[in-house]
Design a protein around this motif. Sequence first.
Motif, PDB file in Angstrom:
ATOM      1  N   PRO A 124       2.243   4.220  -1.706  1.00  0.00           N
ATOM      2  CA  PRO A 124       3.188   5.183  -2.265  1.00  0.00           C
ATOM      3  C   PRO A 124       4.470   5.253  -1.452  1.00  0.00           C
ATOM      4  O   PRO A 124       4.523   4.811  -0.311  1.00  0.00           O
ATOM      5  CB  PRO A 124       2.425   6.505  -2.173  1.00  0.00           C
ATOM      6  CG  PRO A 124       1.650   6.346  -0.896  1.00  0.00           C
ATOM      7  CD  PRO A 124       1.275   4.864  -0.808  1.00  0.00           C
ATOM      8  N   SER A 125       5.506   5.822  -2.050  1.00  0.00           N
ATOM      9  CA  SER A 125       6.733   6.134  -1.317  1.00  0.00           C
ATOM     10  C   SER A 125       7.297   7.419  -1.902  1.00  0.00           C
ATOM     11  O   SER A 125       6.846   7.882  -2.944  1.00  0.00           O
ATOM     12  CB  SER A 125       7.741   4.991  -1.422  1.00  0.00           C
ATOM     13  OG  SER A 125       8.513   5.111  -2.578  1.00  0.00           O
ATOM     14  N   PRO A 126       8.300   8.020  -1.254  1.00  0.00           N
ATOM     15  CA  PRO A 126       8.772   9.337  -1.708  1.00  0.00           C
ATOM     16  C   PRO A 126       9.350   9.354  -3.116  1.00  0.00           C
ATOM     17  O   PRO A 126       9.400  10.407  -3.732  1.00  0.00           O
ATOM     18  CB  PRO A 126       9.852   9.686  -0.670  1.00  0.00           C
ATOM     19  CG  PRO A 126       9.487   8.896   0.535  1.00  0.00           C
ATOM     20  CD  PRO A 126       8.912   7.622   0.010  1.00  0.00           C
ATOM     21  N   ASN A 127       9.791   8.231  -3.638  1.00  0.00           N
ATOM     22  CA  ASN A 127      10.457   8.231  -4.940  1.00  0.00           C
ATOM     23  C   ASN A 127       9.473   7.999  -6.089  1.00  0.00           C
ATOM     24  O   ASN A 127       9.714   7.203  -6.981  1.00  0.00           O
ATOM     25  CB  ASN A 127      11.557   7.157  -4.972  1.00  0.00           C
ATOM     26  CG  ASN A 127      12.462   7.339  -6.176  1.00  0.00           C
ATOM     27  OD1 ASN A 127      12.592   8.424  -6.706  1.00  0.00           O
ATOM     28  ND2 ASN A 127      13.089   6.259  -6.600  1.00  0.00           N
ATOM     29  N   SER A 128       8.327   8.699  -6.039  1.00  0.00           N
ATOM     30  CA  SER A 128       7.323   8.566  -7.089  1.00  0.00           C
ATOM     31  C   SER A 128       7.013   7.099  -7.359  1.00  0.00           C
ATOM     32  O   SER A 128       6.905   6.654  -8.496  1.00  0.00           O
ATOM     33  CB  SER A 128       7.797   9.239  -8.387  1.00  0.00           C
ATOM     34  OG  SER A 128       8.002  10.600  -8.201  1.00  0.00           O
ATOM     35  N   TYR A 129       6.840   6.356  -6.295  1.00  0.00           N
ATOM     36  CA  TYR A 129       6.734   4.902  -6.392  1.00  0.00           C
ATOM     37  C   TYR A 129       5.343   4.477  -5.953  1.00  0.00           C
ATOM     38  O   TYR A 129       4.728   5.103  -5.097  1.00  0.00           O
ATOM     39  CB  TYR A 129       7.797   4.278  -5.492  1.00  0.00           C
ATOM     40  CG  TYR A 129       7.663   2.801  -5.225  1.00  0.00           C
ATOM     41  CD1 TYR A 129       8.193   1.870  -6.107  1.00  0.00           C
ATOM     42  CD2 TYR A 129       7.013   2.340  -4.082  1.00  0.00           C
ATOM     43  CE1 TYR A 129       8.091   0.505  -5.853  1.00  0.00           C
ATOM     44  CE2 TYR A 129       6.914   0.983  -3.823  1.00  0.00           C
ATOM     45  CZ  TYR A 129       7.448   0.073  -4.714  1.00  0.00           C
ATOM     46  OH  TYR A 129       7.340  -1.263  -4.467  1.00  0.00           O
ATOM     47  N   SER A 130       4.843   3.393  -6.537  1.00  0.00           N
ATOM     48  CA  SER A 130       3.575   2.868  -6.092  1.00  0.00           C
ATOM     49  C   SER A 130       3.516   1.385  -6.406  1.00  0.00           C
ATOM     50  O   SER A 130       3.884   0.962  -7.498  1.00  0.00           O
ATOM     51  CB  SER A 130       2.414   3.595  -6.776  1.00  0.00           C
ATOM     52  OG  SER A 130       1.187   3.238  -6.183  1.00  0.00           O
ATOM     53  N   ALA A 131       3.066   0.579  -5.447  1.00  0.00           N
ATOM     54  CA  ALA A 131       2.982  -0.867  -5.648  1.00  0.00           C
ATOM     55  C   ALA A 131       1.710  -1.398  -4.998  1.00  0.00           C
ATOM     56  O   ALA A 131       1.194  -0.823  -4.038  1.00  0.00           O
ATOM     57  CB  ALA A 131       4.196  -1.570  -5.054  1.00  0.00           C
ATOM     58  N   LYS A 132       1.219  -2.501  -5.521  1.00  0.00           N
ATOM     59  CA  LYS A 132      -0.031  -3.067  -5.046  1.00  0.00           C
ATOM     60  C   LYS A 132       0.147  -3.703  -3.665  1.00  0.00           C
ATOM     61  O   LYS A 132       1.123  -4.378  -3.402  1.00  0.00           O
ATOM     62  CB  LYS A 132      -0.555  -4.121  -6.024  1.00  0.00           C
ATOM     63  CG  LYS A 132      -1.979  -4.589  -5.717  1.00  0.00           C
ATOM     64  CD  LYS A 132      -2.466  -5.570  -6.780  1.00  0.00           C
ATOM     65  CE  LYS A 132      -3.942  -5.903  -6.566  1.00  0.00           C
ATOM     66  NZ  LYS A 132      -4.214  -6.508  -5.269  1.00  0.00           N
ATOM     67  N   ARG A 133      -0.853  -3.463  -2.817  1.00  0.00           N
ATOM     68  CA  ARG A 133      -0.852  -4.078  -1.497  1.00  0.00           C
ATOM     69  C   ARG A 133      -1.458  -5.478  -1.576  1.00  0.00           C
ATOM     70  O   ARG A 133      -2.022  -5.887  -2.583  1.00  0.00           O
ATOM     71  CB  ARG A 133      -1.666  -3.225  -0.517  1.00  0.00           C
ATOM     72  CG  ARG A 133      -1.078  -1.842  -0.287  1.00  0.00           C
ATOM     73  CD  ARG A 133      -1.917  -1.078   0.710  1.00  0.00           C
ATOM     74  NE  ARG A 133      -3.264  -0.833   0.188  1.00  0.00           N
ATOM     75  CZ  ARG A 133      -4.248  -0.274   0.900  1.00  0.00           C
ATOM     76  NH1 ARG A 133      -4.019   0.051   2.155  1.00  0.00           N
ATOM     77  NH2 ARG A 133      -5.421  -0.061   0.364  1.00  0.00           N
ATOM     78  N   ASN A 134      -1.346  -6.180  -0.489  1.00  0.00           N
ATOM     79  CA  ASN A 134      -1.884  -7.539  -0.425  1.00  0.00           C
ATOM     80  C   ASN A 134      -3.333  -7.499   0.060  1.00  0.00           C
ATOM     81  O   ASN A 134      -3.638  -7.817   1.203  1.00  0.00           O
ATOM     82  CB  ASN A 134      -1.035  -8.411   0.498  1.00  0.00           C
ATOM     83  CG  ASN A 134      -1.479  -9.855   0.476  1.00  0.00           C
ATOM     84  OD1 ASN A 134      -2.118 -10.308  -0.465  1.00  0.00           O
ATOM     85  ND2 ASN A 134      -1.137 -10.585   1.531  1.00  0.00           N
ATOM     86  N   ILE A 135      -4.221  -7.075  -0.813  1.00  0.00           N
ATOM     87  CA  ILE A 135      -5.649  -7.068  -0.508  1.00  0.00           C
ATOM     88  C   ILE A 135      -6.346  -7.918  -1.565  1.00  0.00           C
ATOM     89  O   ILE A 135      -6.427  -7.544  -2.734  1.00  0.00           O
ATOM     90  CB  ILE A 135      -6.224  -5.646  -0.486  1.00  0.00           C
ATOM     91  CG1 ILE A 135      -5.545  -4.828   0.625  1.00  0.00           C
ATOM     92  CG2 ILE A 135      -7.726  -5.676  -0.285  1.00  0.00           C
ATOM     93  CD1 ILE A 135      -6.061  -3.421   0.746  1.00  0.00           C
ATOM     94  N   THR A 136      -6.843  -9.035  -1.163  1.00  0.00           N
ATOM     95  CA  THR A 136      -7.377  -9.994  -2.128  1.00  0.00           C
ATOM     96  C   THR A 136      -8.732  -9.581  -2.689  1.00  0.00           C
ATOM     97  O   THR A 136      -9.146 -10.064  -3.736  1.00  0.00           O
ATOM     98  CB  THR A 136      -7.514 -11.377  -1.472  1.00  0.00           C
ATOM     99  OG1 THR A 136      -8.348 -11.259  -0.304  1.00  0.00           O
ATOM    100  CG2 THR A 136      -6.148 -11.912  -1.057  1.00  0.00           C
ATOM    101  N   THR A 137      -9.423  -8.673  -1.989  1.00  0.00           N
ATOM    102  CA  THR A 137     -10.749  -8.280  -2.476  1.00  0.00           C
ATOM    103  C   THR A 137     -10.678  -7.293  -3.633  1.00  0.00           C
ATOM    104  O   THR A 137     -11.671  -7.074  -4.313  1.00  0.00           O
ATOM    105  CB  THR A 137     -11.560  -7.648  -1.339  1.00  0.00           C
ATOM    106  OG1 THR A 137     -10.824  -6.525  -0.807  1.00  0.00           O
ATOM    107  CG2 THR A 137     -11.800  -8.667  -0.226  1.00  0.00           C
TER     108      THR A 137
END
Length: 301
Positions: free
Chosen positions: A126-139
């Motif tokens: 998450p980030s303060p600007n109502s943001y969300s992105a996928k992390r680099n977790i292959t599992t």
Amino acid sequence: MNSESTFAERGGSNPTVTVVPTITHATCFNPNGTVGYEVVVSSHWENGASMNSLSLSDDGNPPQVVYDHGGPTLTGTIVSLPVGVYTFSGSVTVLNSNGMWVSVPFSATIWVGIETVWNVLEDMIPSPNSYSAKRNITTQTYGVAYSKNVTSQSEFWMELKATYGSSTNSHLYWVVGETSSSTVFSPSGAFQYVEFYKTSSGSGILLRQNNYGTYETTIISTNSDDKVRVVRDQYGEIKIQLNDNVTSIYTFDMLSSDPMNIGVFSVNQDDGCLNVVSSFDCWGEVYAKMERKLRGVKYQP
């Protein structure tokens, strides 16, 4: 957000007049938003040009006069705006292409919403600007996020932009319904959803709906930075709008009266969403915390 109005006057063409807003949305701790605005004329402001009027209105209240006298330019800020859909309207006096002074009306629609607070973030950042992105977790096959902001009201709207981590194979799934589980996403688990994609052949959105067990797909070509809005009207129809256009580009067949929140699923690293806002209420505990704070009571979970 740009909404334009041009008129063909006899003896010349009129310049384009545009309202450019800067919106600070409400939050769960601040129920009002703020809108900065600038009125822009395509031929630039000439000596003697003036603003005739500017007002702001919504469906439930009379217009609020923002500006009602002449001047060479117009910028300003409107504070303490409740969540809602508003329309700027007004006119300017400017020179047309033949050097004649003409009055040119204009209008623009803006949406003031509440920033999203995430209830669950699984393999998402998450980030303060109502943001969300996928992390680099292959599992983890999918990154999952769904909001605490929820509504059971018959009419609502929610909007977001997709972010793409790859230029050749990015996908974000936005469930049009209530998401309350972080299980791996499957199209068979949602009656209708919006799929954002960006591949080597282009970008766009796929609008998918389950029709008696079979998914029907409608493809809409979009730019990679387009904002998509989901709107439910008083009759339960769910519609799709792009950017700041009030005209719907698609309507789902199925009527809905169920509660809604914002649920997104992303596939690849850095696939996600940003500028996620809605007309949804915040969850009740926020207001309980605020009330206790105002009374000077130490918060106990």
